[in-house]
Motif scaffolding. Sequence first.
Motif, PDB file in Angstrom:
ATOM      1  N   ASP A 113       8.687 -11.148  -1.196  1.00 19.45           N
ATOM      2  CA  ASP A 113       8.679 -10.010  -0.285  1.00 19.45           C
ATOM      3  C   ASP A 113       8.037 -10.442   1.024  1.00 19.45           C
ATOM      4  OD1 ASP A 113       8.178  -7.626   1.100  1.00 19.45           O
ATOM      5  OD2 ASP A 113       7.982  -6.484  -0.764  1.00 19.45           O
ATOM      6  N   GLU A 114       8.814 -10.438   2.093  1.00 17.28           N
ATOM      7  CA  GLU A 114       8.330 -10.930   3.391  1.00 17.28           C
ATOM      8  C   GLU A 114       7.299 -10.014   4.034  1.00 17.28           C
ATOM      9  OE1 GLU A 114      12.272 -11.417   5.203  1.00 17.28           O
ATOM     10  OE2 GLU A 114      11.835 -13.558   5.320  1.00 17.28           O
ATOM     11  N   SER A 115       7.160  -8.788   3.525  1.00 11.29           N
ATOM     12  CA  SER A 115       6.151  -7.893   4.091  1.00 11.29           C
ATOM     13  C   SER A 115       4.736  -8.290   3.669  1.00 11.29           C
ATOM     14  CB  SER A 115       6.428  -6.448   3.668  1.00 11.29           C
ATOM     15  OG  SER A 115       6.267  -6.278   2.272  1.00 11.29           O
ATOM     16  N   PHE A 116       4.636  -9.160   2.663  1.00 12.07           N
ATOM     17  CA  PHE A 116       3.335  -9.673   2.235  1.00 12.07           C
ATOM     18  C   PHE A 116       3.111 -11.026   2.920  1.00 12.07           C
ATOM     19  CE2 PHE A 116       4.481  -6.637  -0.909  1.00 12.07           C
ATOM     20  CZ  PHE A 116       3.297  -6.086  -1.376  1.00 12.07           C
ATOM     21  N   LYS A 117       1.936 -11.207   3.468  1.00 19.83           N
ATOM     22  CA  LYS A 117       1.594 -12.442   4.181  1.00 19.83           C
ATOM     23  C   LYS A 117       0.513 -13.172   3.393  1.00 19.83           C
ATOM     24  CE  LYS A 117       4.315 -11.098   7.500  1.00 19.83           C
ATOM     25  NZ  LYS A 117       5.662 -11.720   7.649  1.00 19.83           N
TER      26      LYS A 117
END
Length: 245
Positions: free
Chosen positions: A62-66
């Motif tokens: 999930d790209e929203s998690f960094k």
Amino acid sequence: MLNMILGFQLWSTNRSNQTEIAADTSGTVEELNRVLRSKNIRLVEELPTDLPKLKVITVKFDESFKPGEMKTLKTPMTMTSILGKSVTKEVQARSEIPHFEMYQFDSVTSKNGVYQFNQAYGKLPLFDVKVELNEQNGEITSYRQAYVEVESGVEQAEQKLIPAQLAVRSLVENYLSEGSIITEVRLGYHGQLYNSQTQPMFPHWRVTIDNGDIYYLQAFNGAVEPPQKGSDLAPFATPDAKSKK
């Protein structure tokens, strides 16, 4: 009458298969014990005996998690409240950390005030997908997180796994030095991360040694990865992180 005959045949076949499996397992255990004694290697815990059929899974980060970004908690927590058996799920569900109830504590890679949790698929950990909690003055004050979605609709046939006894025997014979102590053997999912948000993950036996070495053995074919030190692991080597190196 026909149903009774067919039922008896099915019962006889199942019983025969169970007897063969039990005999094979017994022989594998005896052989494992023999090689353990020959190299003076000790197991701290009993090996898992469950042998489910599993398949390769495909996960999408999930790209929203960094994962490289450390976030500060507005309300600090304590590890006692997080790991308390009676309140674990309630506390985790109320946590500021998204989906925290979907992660399992990993005692192997947690140390020195840094606690790591593996995201789980079913009951099995995804060894490469973690939440890391950082403790200061007895409280968890910050965290970083990776999160994946397990993709559905990807047709993969379930396969039999290599028993833990057989995997450990191979490791003892070919990799471990005399006098080693095996502290944990755990089944989970693991993959070789590369520059893509979508990754395959295979069932693996994770074997931890007392000197800090961690081995991953692919649970379908027994292939062994070079050992990693627990302190050298890169739990947040997500596709983004790797592509920047």
